[in-house]
Scaffold this motif. Structure first.
Motif, short mmCIF file in Angstrom:
data_model
loop_
_atom_site.label_atom_id
_atom_site.label_comp_id
_atom_site.label_asym_id
_atom_site.label_seq_id
_atom_site.Cartn_x
_atom_site.Cartn_y
_atom_site.Cartn_z
N ALA A 123 0.87 -1.18 0.08
CA ALA A 123 -0.05 0.07 0.01
C ALA A 123 0.89 1.04 0.16
CB ALA A 123 -0.96 -0.04 1.37
N SER A 124 2.11 1.23 0.28
CA SER A 124 2.96 2.58 0.29
C SER A 124 4.31 2.12 0.48
CB SER A 124 2.57 3.13 1.71
OG SER A 124 3.17 2.75 2.83
N GLY A 125 5.22 3.13 0.27
CA GLY A 125 6.46 2.72 0.32
C GLY A 125 7.13 2.58 1.80
N THR A 126 6.30 3.06 2.69
CA THR A 126 6.48 3.00 4.06
C THR A 126 6.19 1.57 4.37
OG1 THR A 126 5.91 5.04 4.48
CG2 THR A 126 6.06 3.49 6.37
N ASP A 127 5.27 0.83 3.94
CA ASP A 127 5.02 -0.46 4.27
C ASP A 127 5.85 -1.35 3.39
OD1 ASP A 127 2.79 0.34 5.70
OD2 ASP A 127 1.24 -0.49 4.35
N VAL A 129 20.27 10.64 7.01
CA VAL A 129 19.96 11.54 6.15
C VAL A 129 18.57 10.86 5.06
CG1 VAL A 129 20.73 13.00 4.13
CG2 VAL A 129 22.14 12.86 6.07
N SER A 130 17.54 11.07 5.35
CA SER A 130 16.46 10.40 4.72
C SER A 130 15.18 10.92 5.17
CB SER A 130 16.57 8.99 4.79
OG SER A 130 15.63 8.31 3.98
N PHE A 131 14.04 10.46 4.55
CA PHE A 131 12.96 10.76 4.88
C PHE A 131 12.58 10.04 6.24
CE2 PHE A 131 8.06 9.87 4.46
CZ PHE A 131 7.67 11.33 4.89
N VAL A 132 11.58 10.51 7.13
CA VAL A 132 11.60 9.81 8.39
C VAL A 132 11.11 8.22 8.28
CG1 VAL A 132 9.15 10.67 8.80
CG2 VAL A 132 10.88 10.27 10.72
N GLU A 140 17.66 -2.24 0.68
CA GLU A 140 17.56 -1.06 -0.07
C GLU A 140 16.39 -0.12 0.06
OE1 GLU A 140 19.33 -3.32 -3.66
OE2 GLU A 140 19.64 -1.18 -4.03
N ASP A 141 16.48 0.99 0.65
CA ASP A 141 15.18 1.90 0.41
C ASP A 141 15.56 2.79 -0.92
OD1 ASP A 141 13.25 3.99 0.54
OD2 ASP A 141 13.75 4.42 2.55
N ALA A 142 14.76 2.14 -1.84
CA ALA A 142 14.91 2.82 -3.15
C ALA A 142 13.59 3.67 -3.52
CB ALA A 142 15.10 1.93 -4.26
N ALA A 143 13.13 4.23 -2.44
CA ALA A 143 11.87 4.97 -2.74
C ALA A 143 12.10 5.95 -3.53
CB ALA A 143 11.47 5.44 -1.09
N GLN A 144 13.08 6.58 -3.65
CA GLN A 144 13.38 7.88 -4.46
C GLN A 144 14.15 7.50 -5.73
OE1 GLN A 144 15.24 10.87 -1.98
NE2 GLN A 144 13.48 10.91 -0.41
N ALA A 145 14.50 6.08 -6.08
CA ALA A 145 15.55 6.03 -7.04
C ALA A 145 14.75 4.96 -8.08
CB ALA A 145 16.55 5.46 -6.33
N PHE A 151 10.56 0.09 -2.78
CA PHE A 151 10.07 1.49 -3.78
C PHE A 151 8.55 1.94 -3.01
CE2 PHE A 151 12.78 -1.34 -6.15
CZ PHE A 151 13.69 -0.45 -7.01
N SER A 152 8.69 3.44 -3.21
CA SER A 152 7.51 4.13 -3.22
C SER A 152 6.79 4.45 -4.54
CB SER A 152 7.90 5.33 -2.28
OG SER A 152 6.71 6.29 -2.37
N LEU A 153 5.73 4.32 -4.59
CA LEU A 153 4.78 4.83 -5.74
C LEU A 153 3.98 6.32 -5.35
CD1 LEU A 153 3.63 1.26 -6.78
CD2 LEU A 153 5.54 2.38 -7.83
N THR A 165 4.50 11.75 -6.61
CA THR A 165 5.75 12.67 -7.13
C THR A 165 6.98 11.85 -7.45
OG1 THR A 165 6.43 13.15 -4.93
CG2 THR A 165 5.10 14.65 -5.84
N LYS A 166 6.95 10.44 -7.06
CA LYS A 166 8.25 9.83 -7.19
C LYS A 166 8.44 9.58 -8.83
CE LYS A 166 9.36 8.81 -3.00
NZ LYS A 166 8.48 9.83 -2.12
N THR A 167 9.72 8.90 -9.27
CA THR A 167 9.87 8.93 -10.50
C THR A 167 9.30 7.70 -11.23
OG1 THR A 167 11.65 7.16 -10.05
CG2 THR A 167 12.42 9.57 -10.62
C1 LIG Z 1 13.60 7.65 1.31
C2 LIG Z 1 12.03 7.38 1.46
N1 LIG Z 1 11.66 6.01 2.09
C3 LIG Z 1 10.35 5.78 2.26
C4 LIG Z 1 9.35 6.55 1.82
C5 LIG Z 1 8.04 6.29 2.19
O1 LIG Z 1 7.42 6.31 1.04
P1 LIG Z 1 5.70 6.36 1.09
O2 LIG Z 1 5.44 7.83 1.23
O3 LIG Z 1 5.19 5.85 -0.27
O4 LIG Z 1 5.07 5.53 2.28
C6 LIG Z 1 9.66 7.88 1.03
C7 LIG Z 1 8.87 8.56 0.72
O5 LIG Z 1 8.77 9.90 0.65
C8 LIG Z 1 11.00 8.05 1.00
O6 LIG Z 1 11.43 9.46 0.33
#
Ligand SMILES: Cc1ncc(COP(=O)(O)O)c(C=O)c1O
Length: 389
Positions: free
Chosen positions: A58-62, A84-87, A171-176, A195-197, A200-202
């Motif tokens: 359901a999300s990149g976080t999940d 250095v990342s999103f929380v 790998e947190d490839a959410a932004q890649a 990966f996050s979808l 605004t992601k790529t």
């Molecule tokens: C580096 C990073 N990890 C994880 C996430 C989480 O992704 P999502 O917003 O889809 O839950 C993000 C989203 O911005 C992100 O930038």
């Protein structure tokens, strides 16, 4: 001329007829959760990345939570990661009951430093059961690396460190999405790639969504169970062997993503050309530096184009006054976020992370942004920086 930070119409307007048809197809089929659209998207995503398994969630976080759980990371475990990342990167570790151990980033690419990881590793010793243990008995389970702003971290080196230490690399490839190292997609180097979808992601959906990729078919099966309440479908209906989540990508999102996926590489090329424009115009501007990506055969993506400069605060405000929207990513290292206090550990000082955070400004970059707009943003920044030296 107002320049927004992000505008998704450049992606969607040319594809509108196809997207409308895809959405109509799902509505007519009446299958909104799971089903053929989701299965086809997963297959197409796996093919695009050249990995055997893609499990949508359901999300990149999940994606991060499900990956960590599927690999058996949980209470009593430590995970070395970047500040250095999103929380979400560190929150996912906490959500599975493990503890983030923050190691510093490199000054040139702002990604987790393999040298800092090696130094963090020295706090653990090999126990008789083969695991790595800290003096307090906690197990070191994994390294969670983030490809920040779309620039690949040194995943080859980190993967070899993880293999040598017999711990996982996630790998947190959410932004890649779309970034490669020696021709291989990021996300495929670790035991799991997340990966996050986010729109605004790529590669973005029209809502939330995420994908975990893995080469391990058993881990993929565990991920599929976890995303659906822990149900073990192969054991029969209504068999729940562990507590899972309701974390599924829905069919409407999958159908839209299937339209967008074949265009993702062209959009990434467009972003790269815009980034070239920024780089050319910002080279030598006093007080400003750019994220470097110096390793051989690395092709990054530009989820964000971020500049580093001590005059960020006035630049942000002055650009806003000039009609140019920018964002301040990231204001502080994750170890300084109140939500993570007491739940994480900082075994050594983080001088690079501390000096990078609070000094970054993300500039507009998206398919449909024009070179004329890039010129205008860059010229404004150059003028601000020059006037303040
Ligand atoms: C580096 C990073 N990890 C994880 C996430 C989480 O992704 P999502 O917003 O889809 O839950 C993000 C989203 O911005 C992100 O930038």
């Amino acid at each position: 001329m107002r320049i927004p930070f992000v505008d998704l119409t450049g992606q969607h307007v040319p594809l509108r007829t196809e997207i409308d048809a895809a959405v109509a197809r799902v509505i007519d089929a009446g299958c909104f959760i799971g089903g053929s659209e989701v299965a086809a998207f997963e297959e197409e995503f796996a093919t695009a990345l050249d990995v055997p398994h893609a499990v949508s969630v359901a999300s990149g976080t999940d994606a991060l939570v499900v990956a960590l759980r599927a690999l058996g990371v949980g209470p009593g475990d430590d995970v070395i990661t970047t500040p250095v990342s999103f929380v979400a990167s560190a929150q996912a570790i906490v959500r599975v009951g493990a503890r983030p151990i923050f190691a510093d980033v490199d000054a040139f690419d702002w990604n987790l430093s393999p040298a800092a990881v090696a130094s963090a590793l020295s706090d653990y010793v090999r126990a008789p059961d083969g695991t790595l243990r800290a003096v307090d008995g906690r197990r070191l389970a994994a390294i969670l690396v983030v490809h920040i702003f779309g620039a690949p971290a040194d995943v080859e080196l980190l993967a070899s460190i993880a293999a040598e230490q017999r711990i996982f690399l996630i790998e947190d490839a959410a932004q890649a999405f779309g970034a490669t190292v020696r021709g291989a997609s990021v996300g495929g180097f670790g035991d799991a790639g997340c990966f996050s979808l986010f729109p605004t992601k790529t590669l973005g959906a029209m809502g939330d969504g995420g994908v975990v990729v893995t080469r391990d078919s058993q881990a993929a099966e565990r991920m599929r169970r976890l995303r659906s309440h822990g149900a073990n479908a192969s054991a029969g209906n209504e068999v729940y062997e562990q507590v899972g989540y309701n974390s599924r990508l829905d069919a409407l999102q999958a159908s839209v993503l299937r339209v967008k996926l074949p265009h993702a590489e062209a959009w990434n090329e467009e972003r790269r050309a815009l980034a070239d424009g920024y780089r050319e115009r910002l080279r030598g501007v006093p007080g400003l530096s750019l994220q470097q990506c110096p390793r051989d055969q690395v092709s990054r993506v530009f989820h964000q184009f971020v500049v580093r400069g001590t005059r960020r605060f006035s630049a942000h405000a002055r650009l806003r006054d000039a009609g140019i929207e920018t964002r301040e990513y990231y204001l502080k290292p994750l170890n300084e976020q109140v939500a993570l206090a007491g739940l994480s550990r900082v075994p050594r000082p983080l001088p690079c992370a501390e000096s990078v955070c609070g000094d970054l400004l993300a500039l507009p970059i998206f398919p449909g942004l024009t070179h004329e707009m890039v010129k205008r943003v860059a010229d404004e920044i150059a003028a601000i920086c020059t006037s303040e030296t």
